[in-house]
Design an enzyme around this catalytic site. Structure first.
Site, PDB file in Angstrom:
ATOM      1  CD  GLN A 316      26.956  -2.870  16.958  1.00 30.69           C
ATOM      2  OE1 GLN A 316      26.870  -3.679  16.080  1.00 30.69           O
ATOM      3  NE2 GLN A 316      27.603  -3.123  18.073  1.00 30.69           N
ATOM      4  CG  HIS A 335      27.683  -6.829  17.971  1.00 28.27           C
ATOM      5  ND1 HIS A 335      28.602  -5.834  17.800  1.00 28.27           N
ATOM      6  CD2 HIS A 335      28.390  -7.974  17.886  1.00 28.27           C
ATOM      7  CE1 HIS A 335      29.797  -6.350  17.623  1.00 28.27           C
ATOM      8  NE2 HIS A 335      29.687  -7.661  17.679  1.00 28.27           N
TER       9      HIS A 335
HETATM   10  P1  NAP Z   1      42.053 -11.584  12.804  1.00 28.72           P
HETATM   11  O1  NAP Z   1      42.455 -12.923  13.275  1.00 28.72           O
HETATM   12  O2  NAP Z   1      42.946 -10.429  13.063  1.00 28.72           O
HETATM   13  O3  NAP Z   1      41.761 -11.701  11.253  1.00 28.72           O
HETATM   14  C1  NAP Z   1      41.455 -10.612  10.483  1.00 28.72           C
HETATM   15  C2  NAP Z   1      41.795 -10.954   9.066  1.00 28.72           C
HETATM   16  O4  NAP Z   1      41.356  -9.898   8.209  1.00 28.72           O
HETATM   17  C3  NAP Z   1      43.297 -11.106   8.857  1.00 28.72           C
HETATM   18  O5  NAP Z   1      43.531 -12.325   8.172  1.00 28.72           O
HETATM   19  C4  NAP Z   1      43.636  -9.901   8.004  1.00 28.72           C
HETATM   20  O6  NAP Z   1      44.654 -10.114   7.088  1.00 28.72           O
HETATM   21  C5  NAP Z   1      42.344  -9.715   7.235  1.00 28.72           C
HETATM   22  N1  NAP Z   1      42.248  -8.404   6.621  1.00 28.72           N
HETATM   23  C6  NAP Z   1      42.578  -7.194   7.103  1.00 28.72           C
HETATM   24  N2  NAP Z   1      42.360  -6.232   6.194  1.00 28.72           N
HETATM   25  C7  NAP Z   1      41.878  -6.867   5.101  1.00 28.72           C
HETATM   26  C8  NAP Z   1      41.495  -6.414   3.822  1.00 28.72           C
HETATM   27  N3  NAP Z   1      41.575  -5.127   3.483  1.00 28.72           N
HETATM   28  N4  NAP Z   1      41.048  -7.330   2.943  1.00 28.72           N
HETATM   29  C9  NAP Z   1      40.993  -8.639   3.280  1.00 28.72           C
HETATM   30  N5  NAP Z   1      41.379  -9.129   4.459  1.00 28.72           N
HETATM   31  C10 NAP Z   1      41.800  -8.243   5.370  1.00 28.72           C
HETATM   32  O7  NAP Z   1      40.634 -11.165  13.413  1.00 28.72           O
HETATM   33  P2  NAP Z   1      39.402 -12.104  13.762  1.00 28.72           P
HETATM   34  O8  NAP Z   1      39.515 -12.546  15.165  1.00 28.72           O
HETATM   35  O9  NAP Z   1      39.222 -13.111  12.695  1.00 28.72           O
HETATM   36  O10 NAP Z   1      38.221 -11.030  13.727  1.00 28.72           O
HETATM   37  C11 NAP Z   1      37.905 -10.363  12.520  1.00 28.72           C
HETATM   38  C12 NAP Z   1      36.900  -9.273  12.791  1.00 28.72           C
HETATM   39  O11 NAP Z   1      35.654  -9.848  13.153  1.00 28.72           O
HETATM   40  C13 NAP Z   1      37.230  -8.357  13.967  1.00 28.72           C
HETATM   41  O12 NAP Z   1      38.138  -7.355  13.626  1.00 28.72           O
HETATM   42  C14 NAP Z   1      35.884  -7.808  14.322  1.00 28.72           C
HETATM   43  O13 NAP Z   1      35.592  -6.677  13.524  1.00 28.72           O
HETATM   44  C15 NAP Z   1      34.935  -8.936  13.949  1.00 28.72           C
HETATM   45  N6  NAP Z   1      34.421  -9.641  15.145  1.00 28.72           N
HETATM   46  C16 NAP Z   1      33.086  -9.623  15.363  1.00 28.72           C
HETATM   47  C17 NAP Z   1      32.571 -10.223  16.493  1.00 28.72           C
HETATM   48  C18 NAP Z   1      31.092 -10.252  16.756  1.00 28.72           C
HETATM   49  O14 NAP Z   1      30.674 -10.485  17.886  1.00 28.72           O
HETATM   50  N7  NAP Z   1      30.266 -10.038  15.760  1.00 28.72           N
HETATM   51  C19 NAP Z   1      33.434 -10.830  17.418  1.00 28.72           C
HETATM   52  C20 NAP Z   1      34.802 -10.878  17.128  1.00 28.72           C
HETATM   53  C21 NAP Z   1      35.287 -10.250  16.000  1.00 28.72           C
HETATM   54  P3  NAP Z   1      46.203 -10.294   7.470  1.00 28.72           P
HETATM   55  O15 NAP Z   1      46.323 -10.419   8.945  1.00 28.72           O
HETATM   56  O16 NAP Z   1      46.526 -11.519   6.713  1.00 28.72           O
HETATM   57  O17 NAP Z   1      46.822  -9.048   7.017  1.00 28.72           O
END
Ligand code: NAP
Length: 394
Positions: A316, A335
């Site tokens: 990006q 994004h």
């Molecule tokens: P989060 O609360 O940490 O949740 C991430 C989840 O992914 C956790 O439940 C984790 O599992 C799971 N996970 C990790 N590795 C995995 C795998 N190999 N297979 C399946 N599940 C897996 O994070 P969040 O706040 O939901 O955010 C998630 C992601 O969204 C961020 O890391 C970022 O990349 C993206 N995001 C994008 C934006 C945007 O503007 N587009 C903004 C915010 C975030 P466990 O914890 O249960 O191990």
């Protein structure tokens, strides 16, 4: 239950880890802040805190707290190439603040160059732009403002699922182009009701997506490394899958909500895409590199995947000739899902909190820490370098 809410929610925890500050030689710490250009909008609207012009409110915060003698702020959008201001500032930076929307990729080369770097802060959520393995080895703390924009993203996911399933983009284009061809739009327009919708990961965002989709009377599915509480599964009437493959095979819509790390890099490759139902849709607001870029284009062009949406690309900003820009039946945006004005207020405040804690040797909130004391401390990540350097184009 409480531990689950703490992890999946936005609550703070008092048991925290201490980030130690290492004073630079002249007593002033250099903080490199890499943000996107605000342009006319950024000059006019002070609430666009995530842009260079407004610098996350850090200039005012430094003034108010009389920190001028302690912090030297270098704020720039110039991050590409050897001669960029970001690259030139790295050797003196104690702290790098960057954001997923305009990431300063901290790969091995840059970490080697940033000899004084102690703290990398993500203004938002997602720290994959940092080589976590290199950060562990160097003892660099990586922190992000967990929870700050999770509702913003979940709403975007629901919007894009509807945009795809209801064939909104071509319909809108007809209006703009002066056309009126109902059959052409109806040909690919469906109700979401009764469809099978699954999320890869049910963390903060994934769970909120499930909650928001429930009133649409869909069949909900999820895959995660750890299961949700039984009570939540029951409340949402959501089916758990023990593998991504199992979920991919049965869903009409798959939404991806896991972090990018070595386990998830190119998770949706040619093989995974071929397992998905013919005519299904993907919404990915997690990270671009969870998809195999070219395999997705092939799957769309062959009509196996009906539509793709999301807002994340790699690298990006996306190149002008990135193939997703021109592939058929997409509803991509730049994004921005996690950078609504509401989200910006929250992540800017979180960044100031993390920086203030670091400066004053106060403990950080546990849920903000991704890497601490040489270890990956967030359960959602594994060690490694999923971005493999910022120059790779896929
Ligand atoms: P989060 O609360 O940490 O949740 C991430 C989840 O992914 C956790 O439940 C984790 O599992 C799971 N996970 C990790 N590795 C995995 C795998 N190999 N297979 C399946 N599940 C897996 O994070 P969040 O706040 O939901 O955010 C998630 C992601 O969204 C961020 O890391 C970022 O990349 C993206 N995001 C994008 C934006 C945007 O503007 N587009 C903004 C915010 C975030 P466990 O914890 O249960 O191990």
């Amino acid at each position: 239950m409480l531990s689950h809410i703490l992890r999946k929610g936005v609550l703070s925890s008092n048991s925290s880890t201490l980030i130690r500050r290492y004073a630079s030689t002249n007593g002033q710490e250099t903080v490199l802040v890499v943000l996107y250009e605000g342009g006319e909008a950024g000059k006019k609207n002070k609430n666009i805190l995530g842009c260079v012009e407004n610098a996350l409110g850090l200039r005012e915060w430094i003034k108010e707290n009389k920190l001028d003698s302690r912090l030297k702020l270098v704020v720039t959008s110039d991050k590409q190439g050897e001669n960029s201001l970001a690259e030139k500032t790295l050797p003196e930076a104690s702290v790098v603040i960057s954001q997923p929307f305009w990431p300063c990729y901290l790969d091995q080369t840059r970490i080697d160059k940033a000899k004084k770097l102690k703290l990398a802060i993500t203004a938002g959520v997602g720290s994959d732009h940092v080589n976590l393995e290199a950060a562990c080895k160097r003892g660099i703390t990586v922190a992000e403002v967990s929870g700050s924009n999770v509702v913003s993203v979940a709403e975007h996911v629901v919007m894009q699922i509807l945009a795809l399933v209801r064939n909104f983009i071509p319909a809108y284009k007809q209006v703009v182009n002066g056309e009126w061809d109902i059959a052409k739009i109806a040909d690919k327009a469906y109700d979401l009701e009764n469809k099978h919708v699954g999320t890869v990961a049910a963390g903060r965002i994934g769970l909120r997506v499930l909650q928001r989709l429930k009133p649409f009377d869909v069949h909900l599915h999820y895959y995660d490394k750890f299961r949700l509480d039984k009570s939540i599964e029951k409340e949402l009437n959501v089916t758990y899958h023990s593998s991504v493959e199992s979920l991919a095979k049965v869903c009409d819509v798959v939404t991806i909500n896991c972090p990018l790390h070595p386990e998830t890099e190119h998770m949706f490759d040619k093989k995974m895409l071929s397992l998905m139902k013919k005519g299904s849709y993907i919404v990915n607001t997690a990270r671009g590199k969870i998809m195999d870029r070219d395999a997705l284009v092939d799957a769309i062009k062959s009509n196996h995947i009906e539509g793709y949406a999301g807002d994340v690309w790699y690298p990006q900003p996306a190149a002008k000739d990135h193939p997703w820009r021109s592939m058929p039946r997409h509803a991509m945006t730049p994004h921005y899902s996690g950078t609504t004005l509401d989200a910006q207020a929250r992540y800017a405040a979180g960044v100031r909190e993390i920086l203030g804690n670091w400066l004053n040797e106060r403990p950080q909130r546990e849920e903000y820490l991704i890497v601490d004391k040489g270890k990956v401390v967030s359960r959602a990540y594994t060690e490694g370098d999923a971005t493999k350097g910022h120059s790779e184009k896929k």
